[in-house]
Design an enzyme around this catalytic site. Structure first.
Site, PDB file in Angstrom:
ATOM      1  N   GLY A   6      19.098  28.842  85.781  1.00 29.99           N
ATOM      2  CA  GLY A   6      19.817  29.700  84.845  1.00 29.99           C
ATOM      3  C   GLY A   6      21.293  29.716  85.158  1.00 29.99           C
ATOM      4  O   GLY A   6      21.712  29.715  86.322  1.00 29.99           O
TER       5      GLY A   6
ATOM      6  N   ARG B 292      20.690  54.620  74.357  1.00 27.90           N
ATOM      7  CA  ARG B 292      20.037  53.788  73.352  1.00 27.90           C
ATOM      8  C   ARG B 292      18.615  54.224  73.023  1.00 27.90           C
ATOM      9  O   ARG B 292      18.227  54.249  71.860  1.00 27.90           O
ATOM     10  CB  ARG B 292      20.011  52.353  73.852  1.00 27.90           C
ATOM     11  CG  ARG B 292      21.396  51.791  73.923  1.00 27.90           C
ATOM     12  CD  ARG B 292      21.423  50.459  74.593  1.00 27.90           C
ATOM     13  NE  ARG B 292      22.776  49.935  74.504  1.00 27.90           N
ATOM     14  CZ  ARG B 292      23.161  48.786  75.033  1.00 27.90           C
ATOM     15  NH1 ARG B 292      22.290  48.040  75.676  1.00 27.90           N
ATOM     16  NH2 ARG B 292      24.398  48.391  74.894  1.00 27.90           N
TER      17      ARG B 292
ATOM     18  N   HIS C  75      15.946  44.276  72.502  1.00 24.16           N
ATOM     19  CA  HIS C  75      17.247  43.811  72.930  1.00 24.16           C
ATOM     20  C   HIS C  75      17.285  43.384  74.391  1.00 24.16           C
ATOM     21  O   HIS C  75      17.928  42.416  74.754  1.00 24.16           O
ATOM     22  CB  HIS C  75      18.235  44.950  72.706  1.00 24.16           C
ATOM     23  CG  HIS C  75      19.603  44.675  73.172  1.00 24.16           C
ATOM     24  ND1 HIS C  75      20.348  43.625  72.682  1.00 24.16           N
ATOM     25  CD2 HIS C  75      20.381  45.287  74.089  1.00 24.16           C
ATOM     26  CE1 HIS C  75      21.520  43.627  73.280  1.00 24.16           C
ATOM     27  NE2 HIS C  75      21.561  44.604  74.151  1.00 24.16           N
TER      28      HIS C  75
ATOM     29  N   LEU D  94      25.894  43.204  81.988  1.00 27.08           N
ATOM     30  CA  LEU D  94      26.901  42.224  82.390  1.00 27.08           C
ATOM     31  C   LEU D  94      27.364  42.547  83.804  1.00 27.08           C
ATOM     32  O   LEU D  94      27.518  41.679  84.656  1.00 27.08           O
ATOM     33  CB  LEU D  94      28.082  42.259  81.414  1.00 27.08           C
ATOM     34  CG  LEU D  94      27.744  41.978  79.942  1.00 27.08           C
ATOM     35  CD1 LEU D  94      29.011  42.001  79.094  1.00 27.08           C
ATOM     36  CD2 LEU D  94      27.048  40.636  79.804  1.00 27.08           C
TER      37      LEU D  94
ATOM     38  N   ARG E  80      18.416  50.993  80.081  1.00 29.09           N
ATOM     39  CA  ARG E  80      19.711  50.512  80.553  1.00 29.09           C
ATOM     40  C   ARG E  80      20.824  51.113  79.712  1.00 29.09           C
ATOM     41  O   ARG E  80      20.721  51.175  78.489  1.00 29.09           O
ATOM     42  CB  ARG E  80      19.777  48.988  80.452  1.00 29.09           C
ATOM     43  CG  ARG E  80      21.120  48.423  80.832  1.00 29.09           C
ATOM     44  CD  ARG E  80      21.097  46.918  80.872  1.00 29.09           C
ATOM     45  NE  ARG E  80      21.002  46.294  79.560  1.00 29.09           N
ATOM     46  CZ  ARG E  80      22.019  46.165  78.710  1.00 29.09           C
ATOM     47  NH1 ARG E  80      23.210  46.649  79.008  1.00 29.09           N
ATOM     48  NH2 ARG E  80      21.847  45.563  77.557  1.00 29.09           N
TER      49      ARG E  80
ATOM     50  N   HIS F 149      17.305  48.392  70.924  1.00 24.11           N
ATOM     51  CA  HIS F 149      18.699  48.766  70.684  1.00 24.11           C
ATOM     52  C   HIS F 149      18.858  49.403  69.307  1.00 24.11           C
ATOM     53  O   HIS F 149      18.366  48.863  68.322  1.00 24.11           O
ATOM     54  CB  HIS F 149      19.560  47.504  70.787  1.00 24.11           C
ATOM     55  CG  HIS F 149      21.023  47.781  70.922  1.00 24.11           C
ATOM     56  ND1 HIS F 149      21.756  48.365  69.922  1.00 24.11           N
ATOM     57  CD2 HIS F 149      21.876  47.569  71.947  1.00 24.11           C
ATOM     58  CE1 HIS F 149      23.002  48.491  70.330  1.00 24.11           C
ATOM     59  NE2 HIS F 149      23.106  48.014  71.555  1.00 24.11           N
TER      60      HIS F 149
END
Ligand code: FAD
Ligand code: HEM
Ligand code: SF4
Ligand code: FES
Lengths: 225, 246, 665
Positions: free
Chosen positions: C40, C337, C429, C469, C463, C266
């Protein structure tokens, strides 16, 4: 530095530099030729000066010839590389959707100009060179003509309608060449100004006025004598 | 709507390819172009034929994977979109759509509509970076002020997704827009200054080595670029190279 | 095997520093003799590859795309969090830590989250040094925005392309190492198995997706950074190729799989438009900074809108129900979310959905146009501006902030979001679940690590925006390079790992047999047929809300579907060519196993927490109800069929945060 002119970008810069010189030359050439319409006397004076001045003859003229040759040779070099860079041809390619015809066909407009330059050499330059260097006649005069011969010669050439037609077509192609080339040369030199309004306008004006001027001169003399 | 598709089929890099005709029916205008291709492929698989290979991944216009030449234009007739964002409402019932891979000598076909764009990666290897170790021991992010204008212009250049539409569109298969965008991003930022001269020289040299063509400034790339990368980036790269060489 | 999370002792704020001070290091000369495989090249894998190569290890990196730069991290729009406190609004490492644990509904490991918050600031410094063009203000300083579930502005962004810019940063760092020969990059390669030698992960089997060749690659350690598995739902905001294969293969070879049922749905995605739909598109959460979410208050307006007799813009303020502002006055449109998604589902289920499918709510920017417009009018000294002028000025500001998102919306939906409110609906998501890892990010297979979205992560049961990120880069740049060194210090004398061993033979044979089976089966249904069926079961029964009955039947159905798949799947073509259907078949086969474990995990977790909402466990107001007995990580051990998987519990202790009812009211 030598590496620079071997790179694709360096070659385009060289292309643009030679083109700038040519465009300056055209402007100068037209300014003189237009005198043949406005003031034949003055035209003869200036022509004689240009034709006999050592600076022009032995410095500027060779540079011009070099620029012309360099420009079209480089044009071929670039074109060849570009052809090689292309893969298989598209079955369908809609070039008109994103660019102008003349920008995509600089080589064809260029080749037409080249053909014209050939004609032009045969018409004016070879006889000139013959007179001056082989026969050694630097007087600028001719039998049966009062004063300098330049105006008379010019008028004489444009008596032939075929020649006038050939000139006209060539200059239309020159116009197309310049319609893209003028701003393109600025872009090649790294100027974003090439896409600013004023420069575009100047480019457009230049690419119309210069060829139109030459065409006008040819037609004027054809019909007035 | 019902459509006729003319699609380039090529088994692998060494085989010869050809255009093949297909028909798809009941295509809805709100489908994306790739969803239309899915319909075709499902049809082919169910008929025991091999589906048309095409690159795609994110399907939202950001990964740069999708790459089709549709009716003579990279990413099709719409502006500012990738193929995956092109919607079928751009077409009419009964249309014939020609679909080809991105063409360039430097982008050899892998299969059908899939091409190899590793040349772009190799250009980046040649200098598409700032030489700073990822230790985290760098100065504070706010220590160097960067004007909003410089940051925004760098950002605009950085939006390039590396799709290759510029190359595919260019009559010379030139990669100047792609390389120009990358060179510009770093040239505009203070962090990129230190290596600016070497970067542009090396990247341009690699670009030439990969066999991309020269730039004739036709501007076709800018029109077809899905991210609106400006020709200014090419001019900037030209300047950077001149500066670096003189 | 008992789970040992290997969390260092000591006060939470000192753990990471102490740990780094005491681990084993590998000297630079020895690093040259050590190979690491990274599967990855997203933010996690890309940053890890670059850093490991800089340190001196020989890295082999793998991606199924044609370039590392195209990993799905590229799609992240909104931003990345970091506790920089540049805005002076009270942010700190502790607050980021606190927000993340609370946002995760107290289902994450304290020590890991604290470390994440601690290194977050470094990420921004690092990325700026690499030339990532983050947004700046007129003074030349970095700009921030705020995201859901927090009360500070700590999110850094690069237009609507933060993920791409960060990934290009990591990619550029990789490029530098590829040029030096320290990273060998394998594009268009898919990992199909991990090879265990002497109990340690020592290599992988990969398929060259262009030629179909099966390859053996050896290394002293294997890092899985293959992203999330949201595509188990068929429709998600993930890329078409996103898969669980790498994670699932290591699971089958001994790595525990944790919390598979924690999935993030999401709230702001573009609603589905038809059966042909192949993926869903996210509208960045940042839009909730400026957009207000509503549905009509009255049923007759809903119907009129659906029939096209009324336009949303015709409804007065009184006729609208800004249900998030109504239910959660403190956080309003910026609730986390999971909360926002469930609220949208609640309204839609009650019949107030505003499009033909009944599954859409409005995200309206009219108020922002006005607010920004007035502000701009003041700035530009325009006295008595007309309403149209205000709107125009306001729209310019909104355009500068989200222009590309608005354009994307218009292209997909064919409606102009500047003139009419956007329609949005929740979509799958992100997956908080994943391969279980200890404090070192090592799985239960020695020498096999998992980072980024592929591990079970620091986000607990939910999350917060802009945290993935952050986690991916923290893992890759700043955590793994230390922890892996501690492990590799024992390998300095091992020498090159041979691929000509019985273990590699066996793994390769298994992979080849499976591929041969898929190719030779020549059944009746396409791979997508199964994927869509699986997706429907998952969405209906393991989606935004779940109950025991549905989960039990999901387990049955998925198991039956899997059986059907192995009998009747049709993969055209051969295995020695570019064959996307074959690659897809392998991925769907793994999803069909994961899906069942997912449902089982959801069934066992008899509570509601974050993204996991069990209808049986809710408060009278319909909010998620956590249950103390489930304050643990579910780590599943593979035992053949998913139904036989064995549950191991890692209990979660909170020493630095008081576990409270999560409230955003
Ligand atoms: C639309 C969208 C928007 C988002 N927005 C945000 C945001 O604003 N802020 C935020 O913090 N987070 C956001 N996220 C989440 C975040 O982007 C991801 O969680 C994160 O980028 C994952 O990074 P990764 O490195 O773990 O995996 P990825 O980036 O998904 O990379 C996976 C890599 O693994 C490779 N791979 C996978 N399987 C195999 C295999 N079998 N063999 C070989 N290689 C393989 C792939 O080629 C790829 O290189 C968003 C996610 C999505 C989908
Ligand atoms: C007086 C005559 C000519 C003038 C004033 C002229 C001018 C120009 C200018 C301004 C450009 C743009 C340069 C750039 O983009 O950097 C150009 C490009 C070009 N010219 Fe000429 N030109 C002339 C003659 C010719 C001739 C004889 C040829 C012969 C083939 C030619 C071929 C080309 C080609 C192929 C290009 C495009 C190069 C490229 O961008 O790839 N030109 N010319
Ligand atoms: S410059 Fe534009 S067209 Fe070219 S690769 Fe980048 S995004 Fe694609
Ligand atoms: S599939 Fe990613 S840009 Fe089209």
């Amino acid at each position: 530095m030598s590496g620079f002119f071997k790179s694709s970008i360096g070659r385009k810069v060289a292309m643009a530099l030679s083109a700038f010189f040519l465009m300056f030359f055209l402007l100068q050439h037209l300014s003189i030729n237009i005198l043949s319409v406005l003031n034949p006397e003055l035209f003869n004076e200036v022509s004689h000066f240009m034709g006999t001045n050592p600076l022009v003859q032995f410095v500027l003229q060779p540079i011009l010839i070099f620029a012309v040759v360099f420009h079209f040779v480089m044009g071929f070099v670039l074109e060849l590389r570009n052809r090689k860079a292309n893969g298989v041809k598209y079955a369908k390619n809609n070039g008109a959707a994103n660019s102008t015809w003349f920008s995509r066909n600089m080589i064809w407009s260029g080749l037409t100009i080249l053909a014209f330059i050939g004609l032009h050499f045969v018409d004016f330059w070879f006889p000139e060179m013959n007179t001056k260097f082989i026969q050694g006649d630097w007087s600028g005069t001719m039998e049966g003509v009062e004063g300098f011969r330049y105006h008379e010669e010019l008028v004489h050439k444009f008596a032939n309608p075929v020649r006038v037609a050939a000139y006209t077509i060539s200059f239309i192609f020159l116009g197309l060449h310049l319609a893209h080339g003028f701003t393109s040369a600025f872009q090649s030199m790294g100027g974003t100004a090439g896409r600013k309004k004023t420069l575009q306008t100047i480019g457009k004006a230049y690419s119309i006025i210069i060829p139109a001027g030459f065409i006008f001169i040819a037609i004027y003399h054809h019909f007035n004598h | 709507m019902d459509l006729t598709l003319k699609i380039w089929r090529q088994k692998d890099a060494s085989s010869k390819g050809q255009m093949v005709d297909y028909k798809v029916t009941e295509i809805s205008g709100s489908m994306s172009f790739l969803e239309m291709m899915d319909v075709l492929n499902e049809q082919l698989v169910n008929a025991g034929e091999e589906p048309v290979a095409f690159d795609h991944d994110c399907r939202e216009g950001i990964c740069g994977m999708c790459s089709m030449y549709i009716n003579g234009e990279a990413h099709g007739p719409d502006r500012g979109v990738t193929t995956c964002q092109l919607h079928m409402r751009m077409f009419k019932d009964g249309d014939t759509i020609t679909i080809e891979p991105f063409r360039a000598a430097a982008f050899p076909v892998i299969r059908d509509l899939v091409v190899n764009r590793s040349a772009f990666d190799r250009i980046q290897h040649a200098g598409g970076y700032i030489s700073v170790n990822t230790s985290g021991n760098t100065q504070d992010a706010n220590a160097t002020l960067i004007s909003k204008h410089a940051a925004d212009t760098a950002m605009d250049a950085a939006t390039c997704i590396g799709c290759g539409a510029c190359v595919a569109t260019c009559k010379n298969s030139s990669a100047m827009l792609f390389v120009g965008a990358k060179v510009s991003q770093y040239a505009l930022l203070p962090q990129g200054q230190v290596e600016a001269a070497d970067r542009v020289k090396n990247m341009v040299a690699q670009m030439d080595l990969e066999g991309f063509g020269n730039c004739t400034n036709t501007g076709a790339c800018e029109v077809e670029c899905p991210k609106g990368i400006s020709l200014d980036n090419i001019a900037r790269m030209n300047r950077e190279l001149m500066k670096a060489s003189i | 095997m008992a789970l040992d999370s290997k969390v260092p002792k000591g006060p939470i704020a000192d753990k990471w520093t102490d740990y780094k001070n005491h681990i084993n290091l590998v000297n630079p000369a020895n690093k040259r003799n050590i190979d690491v495989i990274v599967v990855g090249t997203g933010l996690a894998g890309g940053s890890a590859s670059a850093t490991l190569a800089e340190l001196g290890y020989n890295v082999k990196a793998f991606a199924y795309q044609d370039s590392p730069r195209r990993a799905h991290s590229i799609a992240a729009q909104g931003g990345i969090n970091a506790a920089k406190n540049y805005q002076g609004d009270g942010d700190s490492t502790y607050r980021l830590f606190y927000d993340t644990v609370k946002g995760g509904d107290y289902r994450s490991r304290e020590s890991n989250v604290y470390r994440l918050a601690e290194v977050s600031a470094n990420i921004i410094d690092q990325c700026v040094a690499q030339g990532v063009p983050f947004a700046r203000d007129y003074g030349g300083l970095l700009d921030n925005r705020s995201f859901g579930g927090v009360l500070v502005s700590r999110t850094f962004y690069a237009k609507g392309q933060t993920g791409q810019q960060l990934l290009l940063g990591a990619y550029s760092a990789m490029n530098r190492q590829i040029a030096r020969g320290k990273i060998e990059m394998f594009n268009r390669h898919e990992m199909l198995d991990v090879v265990i030698v002497g109990g340690k992960a020592r290599g992988i089997i990969a398929r060259n997706l262009v030629t179909g060749e099966i390859e053996r690659h050896s290394a002293h350690a294997v890092v899985i950074a293959s992203g999330g598995y949201g595509n188990v739902y068929f429709l998600s905001t993930n890329a078409m190729g996103s898969n669980v294969t790498a994670g699932w293969k290591v699971h089958k070879k001994g790595a525990y799989f944790a919390n598979p049922c924690y999935t993030q749905i999401h709230p702001t995605c573009i609603p589905r438009s038809g059966d042909y739909q192949s993926k869903l598109t996210l509208m960045s959460e940042s839009l909730r900074n400026d957009g207000r979410i509503w549905v009509p208050k009255h049923m007759e307006d809903v119907l009129a809108i659906r029939e096209g007799k009324k336009k949303p813009t015709e409804l007065t303020e009184e006729q609208r129900d800004y249900y998030l502002e109504r239910r959660y006055p403190a956080f309003g449109n910026l609730v986390p979310r999971d909360v926002a998604s469930r609220a949208a589902k609640e309204r839609s289920d009650a019949g107030y959905g505003v499009n033909a499918t009944g599954e859409a709510v409005y995200l309206d920017f009219a108020a922002s146009f006005e607010r920004y417009g007035k502000e701009q009018a003041k700035i530009h000294n325009i006295s008595n501006p007309s309403e149209a002028k205000i709107k125009e000025l306001g729209q310019e500001i909104v355009k500068a902030k989200y222009g590309n998102l608005f354009q994307m919306y218009e292209k997909i939906v064919d409606e102009n979001p500047y003139e009419t409110p956007m329609m949005i609906y929740p979509a799958v998501h992100y997956t908080m679940g994943g391969v279980w890892v200890d404090y070192n990010l090592m799985t239960t297979i020695p020498g096999c690590y998992a980072i980024g979205e592929a591990n079970f992560s620091d986000h607990g049961a939910n999350r917060l925006g802009a945290s993935a990120l952050m986690q991916g880069l923290a893992d890759g740049y700043f955590v793994l390079p230390y922890t892996i060194g501690d492990y590799l210090a024992d390998d300095i004398r091992t020498g090159k790992i041979s691929t000509e061993t019985p273990e590699f033979d066996a793994a390769e044979k298994e992979v080849k047999e499976r591929i041969a089976f898929l190719i030779n089966n020549k059944g009746t249904h396409s791979v997508d047929y199964y994927h869509k069926k699986l997706g429907k079961i998952m969405w209906d029964k393991c989606g935004m809300s779940r109950n025991a009955e549905g989960l039990e039947s999901a387990i049955e159905e998925i198991s039956a579907l899997r059986k059907d798949f192995w009998q009747n799947v049709n993969v055209p073509g051969t295995d020695t060519e570019y064959n996307e259907q074959l690659a897809k078949a392998g991925r769907v086969a793994d999803f069909l196993e994961l899906g069942e474990l997912f449902a089982k995990d959801a069934l066992v977790r008899e509570e509601s927490a974050g993204g996991h909402f069990r209808e049986e466990h809710q408060t009278p107001e319909g909010e998620a109800k956590r249950i103390k007995d489930f304050q643990f990580v579910s780590a599943w051990e593979y035992k053949g069929e998913p139904k036989d998987a064995v549950l191991h519990k890692e209990s979660l202790e909170y020493e630095n945060i008081e576990v409270k009812e999560r409230s955003y009211k």
